[in-house]
Design a protein around this motif. Structure first.
Motif, PDB file in Angstrom:
ATOM      1  N   ARG A  10      33.364  34.249  34.030  1.00  0.00           N
ATOM      2  CA  ARG A  10      32.846  32.874  34.044  1.00  0.00           C
ATOM      3  C   ARG A  10      32.176  32.538  32.708  1.00  0.00           C
ATOM      4  O   ARG A  10      32.365  31.453  32.165  1.00  0.00           O
ATOM      5  CB  ARG A  10      31.868  32.686  35.207  1.00  0.00           C
ATOM      6  N   HIS A  11      31.420  33.469  32.183  1.00  0.00           N
ATOM      7  CA  HIS A  11      30.783  33.268  30.878  1.00  0.00           C
ATOM      8  C   HIS A  11      31.843  33.063  29.793  1.00  0.00           C
ATOM      9  O   HIS A  11      31.688  32.228  28.898  1.00  0.00           O
ATOM     10  CB  HIS A  11      29.882  34.456  30.538  1.00  0.00           C
ATOM     11  N   SER A  12      32.924  33.827  29.872  1.00  0.00           N
ATOM     12  CA  SER A  12      33.988  33.729  28.871  1.00  0.00           C
ATOM     13  C   SER A  12      34.628  32.341  28.848  1.00  0.00           C
ATOM     14  O   SER A  12      34.991  31.842  27.784  1.00  0.00           O
ATOM     15  CB  SER A  12      35.059  34.797  29.118  1.00  0.00           C
ATOM     16  N   PHE A  42      42.154  36.657  23.416  1.00  0.00           N
ATOM     17  CA  PHE A  42      43.482  36.547  24.009  1.00  0.00           C
ATOM     18  C   PHE A  42      44.230  37.868  23.867  1.00  0.00           C
ATOM     19  O   PHE A  42      44.333  38.420  22.771  1.00  0.00           O
ATOM     20  CB  PHE A  42      44.285  35.421  23.359  1.00  0.00           C
ATOM     21  N   ALA A  43      44.752  38.367  24.990  1.00  0.00           N
ATOM     22  CA  ALA A  43      45.538  39.600  24.984  1.00  0.00           C
ATOM     23  C   ALA A  43      46.763  39.428  24.093  1.00  0.00           C
ATOM     24  O   ALA A  43      47.232  38.303  23.873  1.00  0.00           O
ATOM     25  CB  ALA A  43      45.961  39.952  26.408  1.00  0.00           C
ATOM     26  N   GLU A  44      47.276  40.540  23.589  1.00  0.00           N
ATOM     27  CA  GLU A  44      48.458  40.478  22.719  1.00  0.00           C
ATOM     28  C   GLU A  44      49.641  39.778  23.404  1.00  0.00           C
ATOM     29  O   GLU A  44      50.407  39.086  22.764  1.00  0.00           O
ATOM     30  CB  GLU A  44      48.862  41.879  22.252  1.00  0.00           C
ATOM     31  N   ALA A 113      42.833  30.334  34.772  1.00  0.00           N
ATOM     32  CA  ALA A 113      42.835  31.387  33.764  1.00  0.00           C
ATOM     33  C   ALA A 113      42.786  32.740  34.454  1.00  0.00           C
ATOM     34  O   ALA A 113      42.030  32.932  35.407  1.00  0.00           O
ATOM     35  CB  ALA A 113      41.625  31.232  32.842  1.00  0.00           C
ATOM     36  N   LEU A 114      43.602  33.656  33.973  1.00  0.00           N
ATOM     37  CA  LEU A 114      43.633  35.028  34.470  1.00  0.00           C
ATOM     38  C   LEU A 114      43.048  35.913  33.371  1.00  0.00           C
ATOM     39  O   LEU A 114      43.589  35.962  32.255  1.00  0.00           O
ATOM     40  CB  LEU A 114      45.064  35.442  34.805  1.00  0.00           C
ATOM     41  N   LEU A 115      41.929  36.564  33.678  1.00  0.00           N
ATOM     42  CA  LEU A 115      41.201  37.367  32.702  1.00  0.00           C
ATOM     43  C   LEU A 115      41.040  38.795  33.192  1.00  0.00           C
ATOM     44  O   LEU A 115      40.889  39.031  34.395  1.00  0.00           O
ATOM     45  CB  LEU A 115      39.800  36.785  32.460  1.00  0.00           C
ATOM     46  N   ARG A 123      39.609  39.994  28.110  1.00  0.00           N
ATOM     47  CA  ARG A 123      40.889  39.554  27.554  1.00  0.00           C
ATOM     48  C   ARG A 123      41.491  38.504  28.476  1.00  0.00           C
ATOM     49  O   ARG A 123      41.605  38.714  29.686  1.00  0.00           O
ATOM     50  CB  ARG A 123      41.877  40.721  27.421  1.00  0.00           C
ATOM     51  N   TRP A 124      41.856  37.386  27.889  1.00  0.00           N
ATOM     52  CA  TRP A 124      42.567  36.342  28.620  1.00  0.00           C
ATOM     53  C   TRP A 124      44.035  36.748  28.655  1.00  0.00           C
ATOM     54  O   TRP A 124      44.649  36.981  27.613  1.00  0.00           O
ATOM     55  CB  TRP A 124      42.404  35.005  27.926  1.00  0.00           C
ATOM     56  N   LEU A 125      44.596  36.833  29.858  1.00  0.00           N
ATOM     57  CA  LEU A 125      45.984  37.240  30.037  1.00  0.00           C
ATOM     58  C   LEU A 125      46.916  36.039  30.149  1.00  0.00           C
ATOM     59  O   LEU A 125      48.045  36.074  29.665  1.00  0.00           O
ATOM     60  CB  LEU A 125      46.120  38.108  31.291  1.00  0.00           C
ATOM     61  N   TYR A 126      46.427  34.987  30.803  1.00  0.00           N
ATOM     62  CA  TYR A 126      47.287  33.847  31.116  1.00  0.00           C
ATOM     63  C   TYR A 126      46.416  32.615  31.353  1.00  0.00           C
ATOM     64  O   TYR A 126      45.305  32.720  31.868  1.00  0.00           O
ATOM     65  CB  TYR A 126      48.106  34.158  32.375  1.00  0.00           C
ATOM     66  N   LEU A 127      46.953  31.454  30.991  1.00  0.00           N
ATOM     67  CA  LEU A 127      46.275  30.183  31.226  1.00  0.00           C
ATOM     68  C   LEU A 127      47.318  29.152  31.613  1.00  0.00           C
ATOM     69  O   LEU A 127      48.377  29.068  30.985  1.00  0.00           O
ATOM     70  CB  LEU A 127      45.538  29.733  29.953  1.00  0.00           C
ATOM     71  N   HIS A 128      47.027  28.389  32.638  1.00  0.00           N
ATOM     72  CA  HIS A 128      47.920  27.309  33.081  1.00  0.00           C
ATOM     73  C   HIS A 128      47.097  26.030  33.183  1.00  0.00           C
ATOM     74  O   HIS A 128      46.139  25.973  33.953  1.00  0.00           O
ATOM     75  CB  HIS A 128      48.544  27.639  34.437  1.00  0.00           C
ATOM     76  N   GLU A 129      47.473  25.025  32.387  1.00  0.00           N
ATOM     77  CA  GLU A 129      46.750  23.757  32.369  1.00  0.00           C
ATOM     78  C   GLU A 129      47.571  22.672  33.062  1.00  0.00           C
ATOM     79  O   GLU A 129      48.766  22.544  32.808  1.00  0.00           O
ATOM     80  CB  GLU A 129      46.481  23.309  30.926  1.00  0.00           C
ATOM     81  N   THR A 130      46.910  21.906  33.908  1.00  0.00           N
ATOM     82  CA  THR A 130      47.556  20.784  34.592  1.00  0.00           C
ATOM     83  C   THR A 130      46.765  19.523  34.266  1.00  0.00           C
ATOM     84  O   THR A 130      45.579  19.436  34.583  1.00  0.00           O
ATOM     85  CB  THR A 130      47.568  21.010  36.120  1.00  0.00           C
ATOM     86  N   PRO A 131      47.408  18.540  33.616  1.00  0.00           N
ATOM     87  CA  PRO A 131      46.665  17.322  33.257  1.00  0.00           C
ATOM     88  C   PRO A 131      46.336  16.500  34.498  1.00  0.00           C
ATOM     89  O   PRO A 131      47.089  16.471  35.467  1.00  0.00           O
ATOM     90  CB  PRO A 131      47.645  16.571  32.344  1.00  0.00           C
TER      91      PRO A 131
END
Length: 138
Positions: A10-12, A42-44, A113-115, A123-131
């Motif tokens: 959550r802090h991240s 961000f993860a590689e 966000a998947l961390l 490490r952030w693994l994945y992010l999905h944004e929905t407008p």
């Protein structure tokens, strides 16, 4: 820092958006310097789905930030409705609303966000944004 993986994740969310704000506004002249610590989270193999439904990888995200230094002076970014939607071991999935305000316009998105939290490394693994529909038309 708290050892609870959910609290660290959550802090991240807030920390990453502070860095993004610094890049976009360059208000203190440190926009370019914020890119390295931002990319470190961000993860590689990080990938994301943008609000335009494009799938981009870590290298593309880095290029976006490098090209955006100071591009949005006056921008504010607010994070709200932050919820843990899944947590197992070191991996946490969070949903949050991100609102951008600039020049009297407001746009929002809901993101997932998947961390992965390992000790004090996130490490952030994945992010999905929905407008979301524009809430405050100009």
């Amino acid at each position: 820092m708290n050892n609870n993986p959910v609290e660290q994740a959550r802090h991240s969310i807030h920390h990453v958006h502070e860095l993004i704000h610094r890049v976009f506004t360059n208000a203190d002249g440190a926009g370019e310097a914020a890119i390295a610590p931002l990319m470190d989270v961000f993860a590689e193999d990080f990938s994301m789905v943008t609000t335009a439904a494009a799938v981009v990888d870590r290298a593309q995200v880095e290029q976006l930030f490098k090209g955006a230094v100071g591009a949005r002076p006056g921008l504010t970014i607010a994070i709200s409705d932050l919820h843990t939607i899944w947590h197992e071991g070191p991996t946490v999935a969070l949903r949050y609303k991100e609102t951008h305000r600039q020049d009297g316009r407001e746009t929002s998105r809901v993101s997932i966000a998947l961390l992965r939290v390992h000790h004090h490394s996130i490490r952030w693994l994945y992010l999905h944004e929905t407008p979301l529909a524009q809430e405050n038309p100009a």
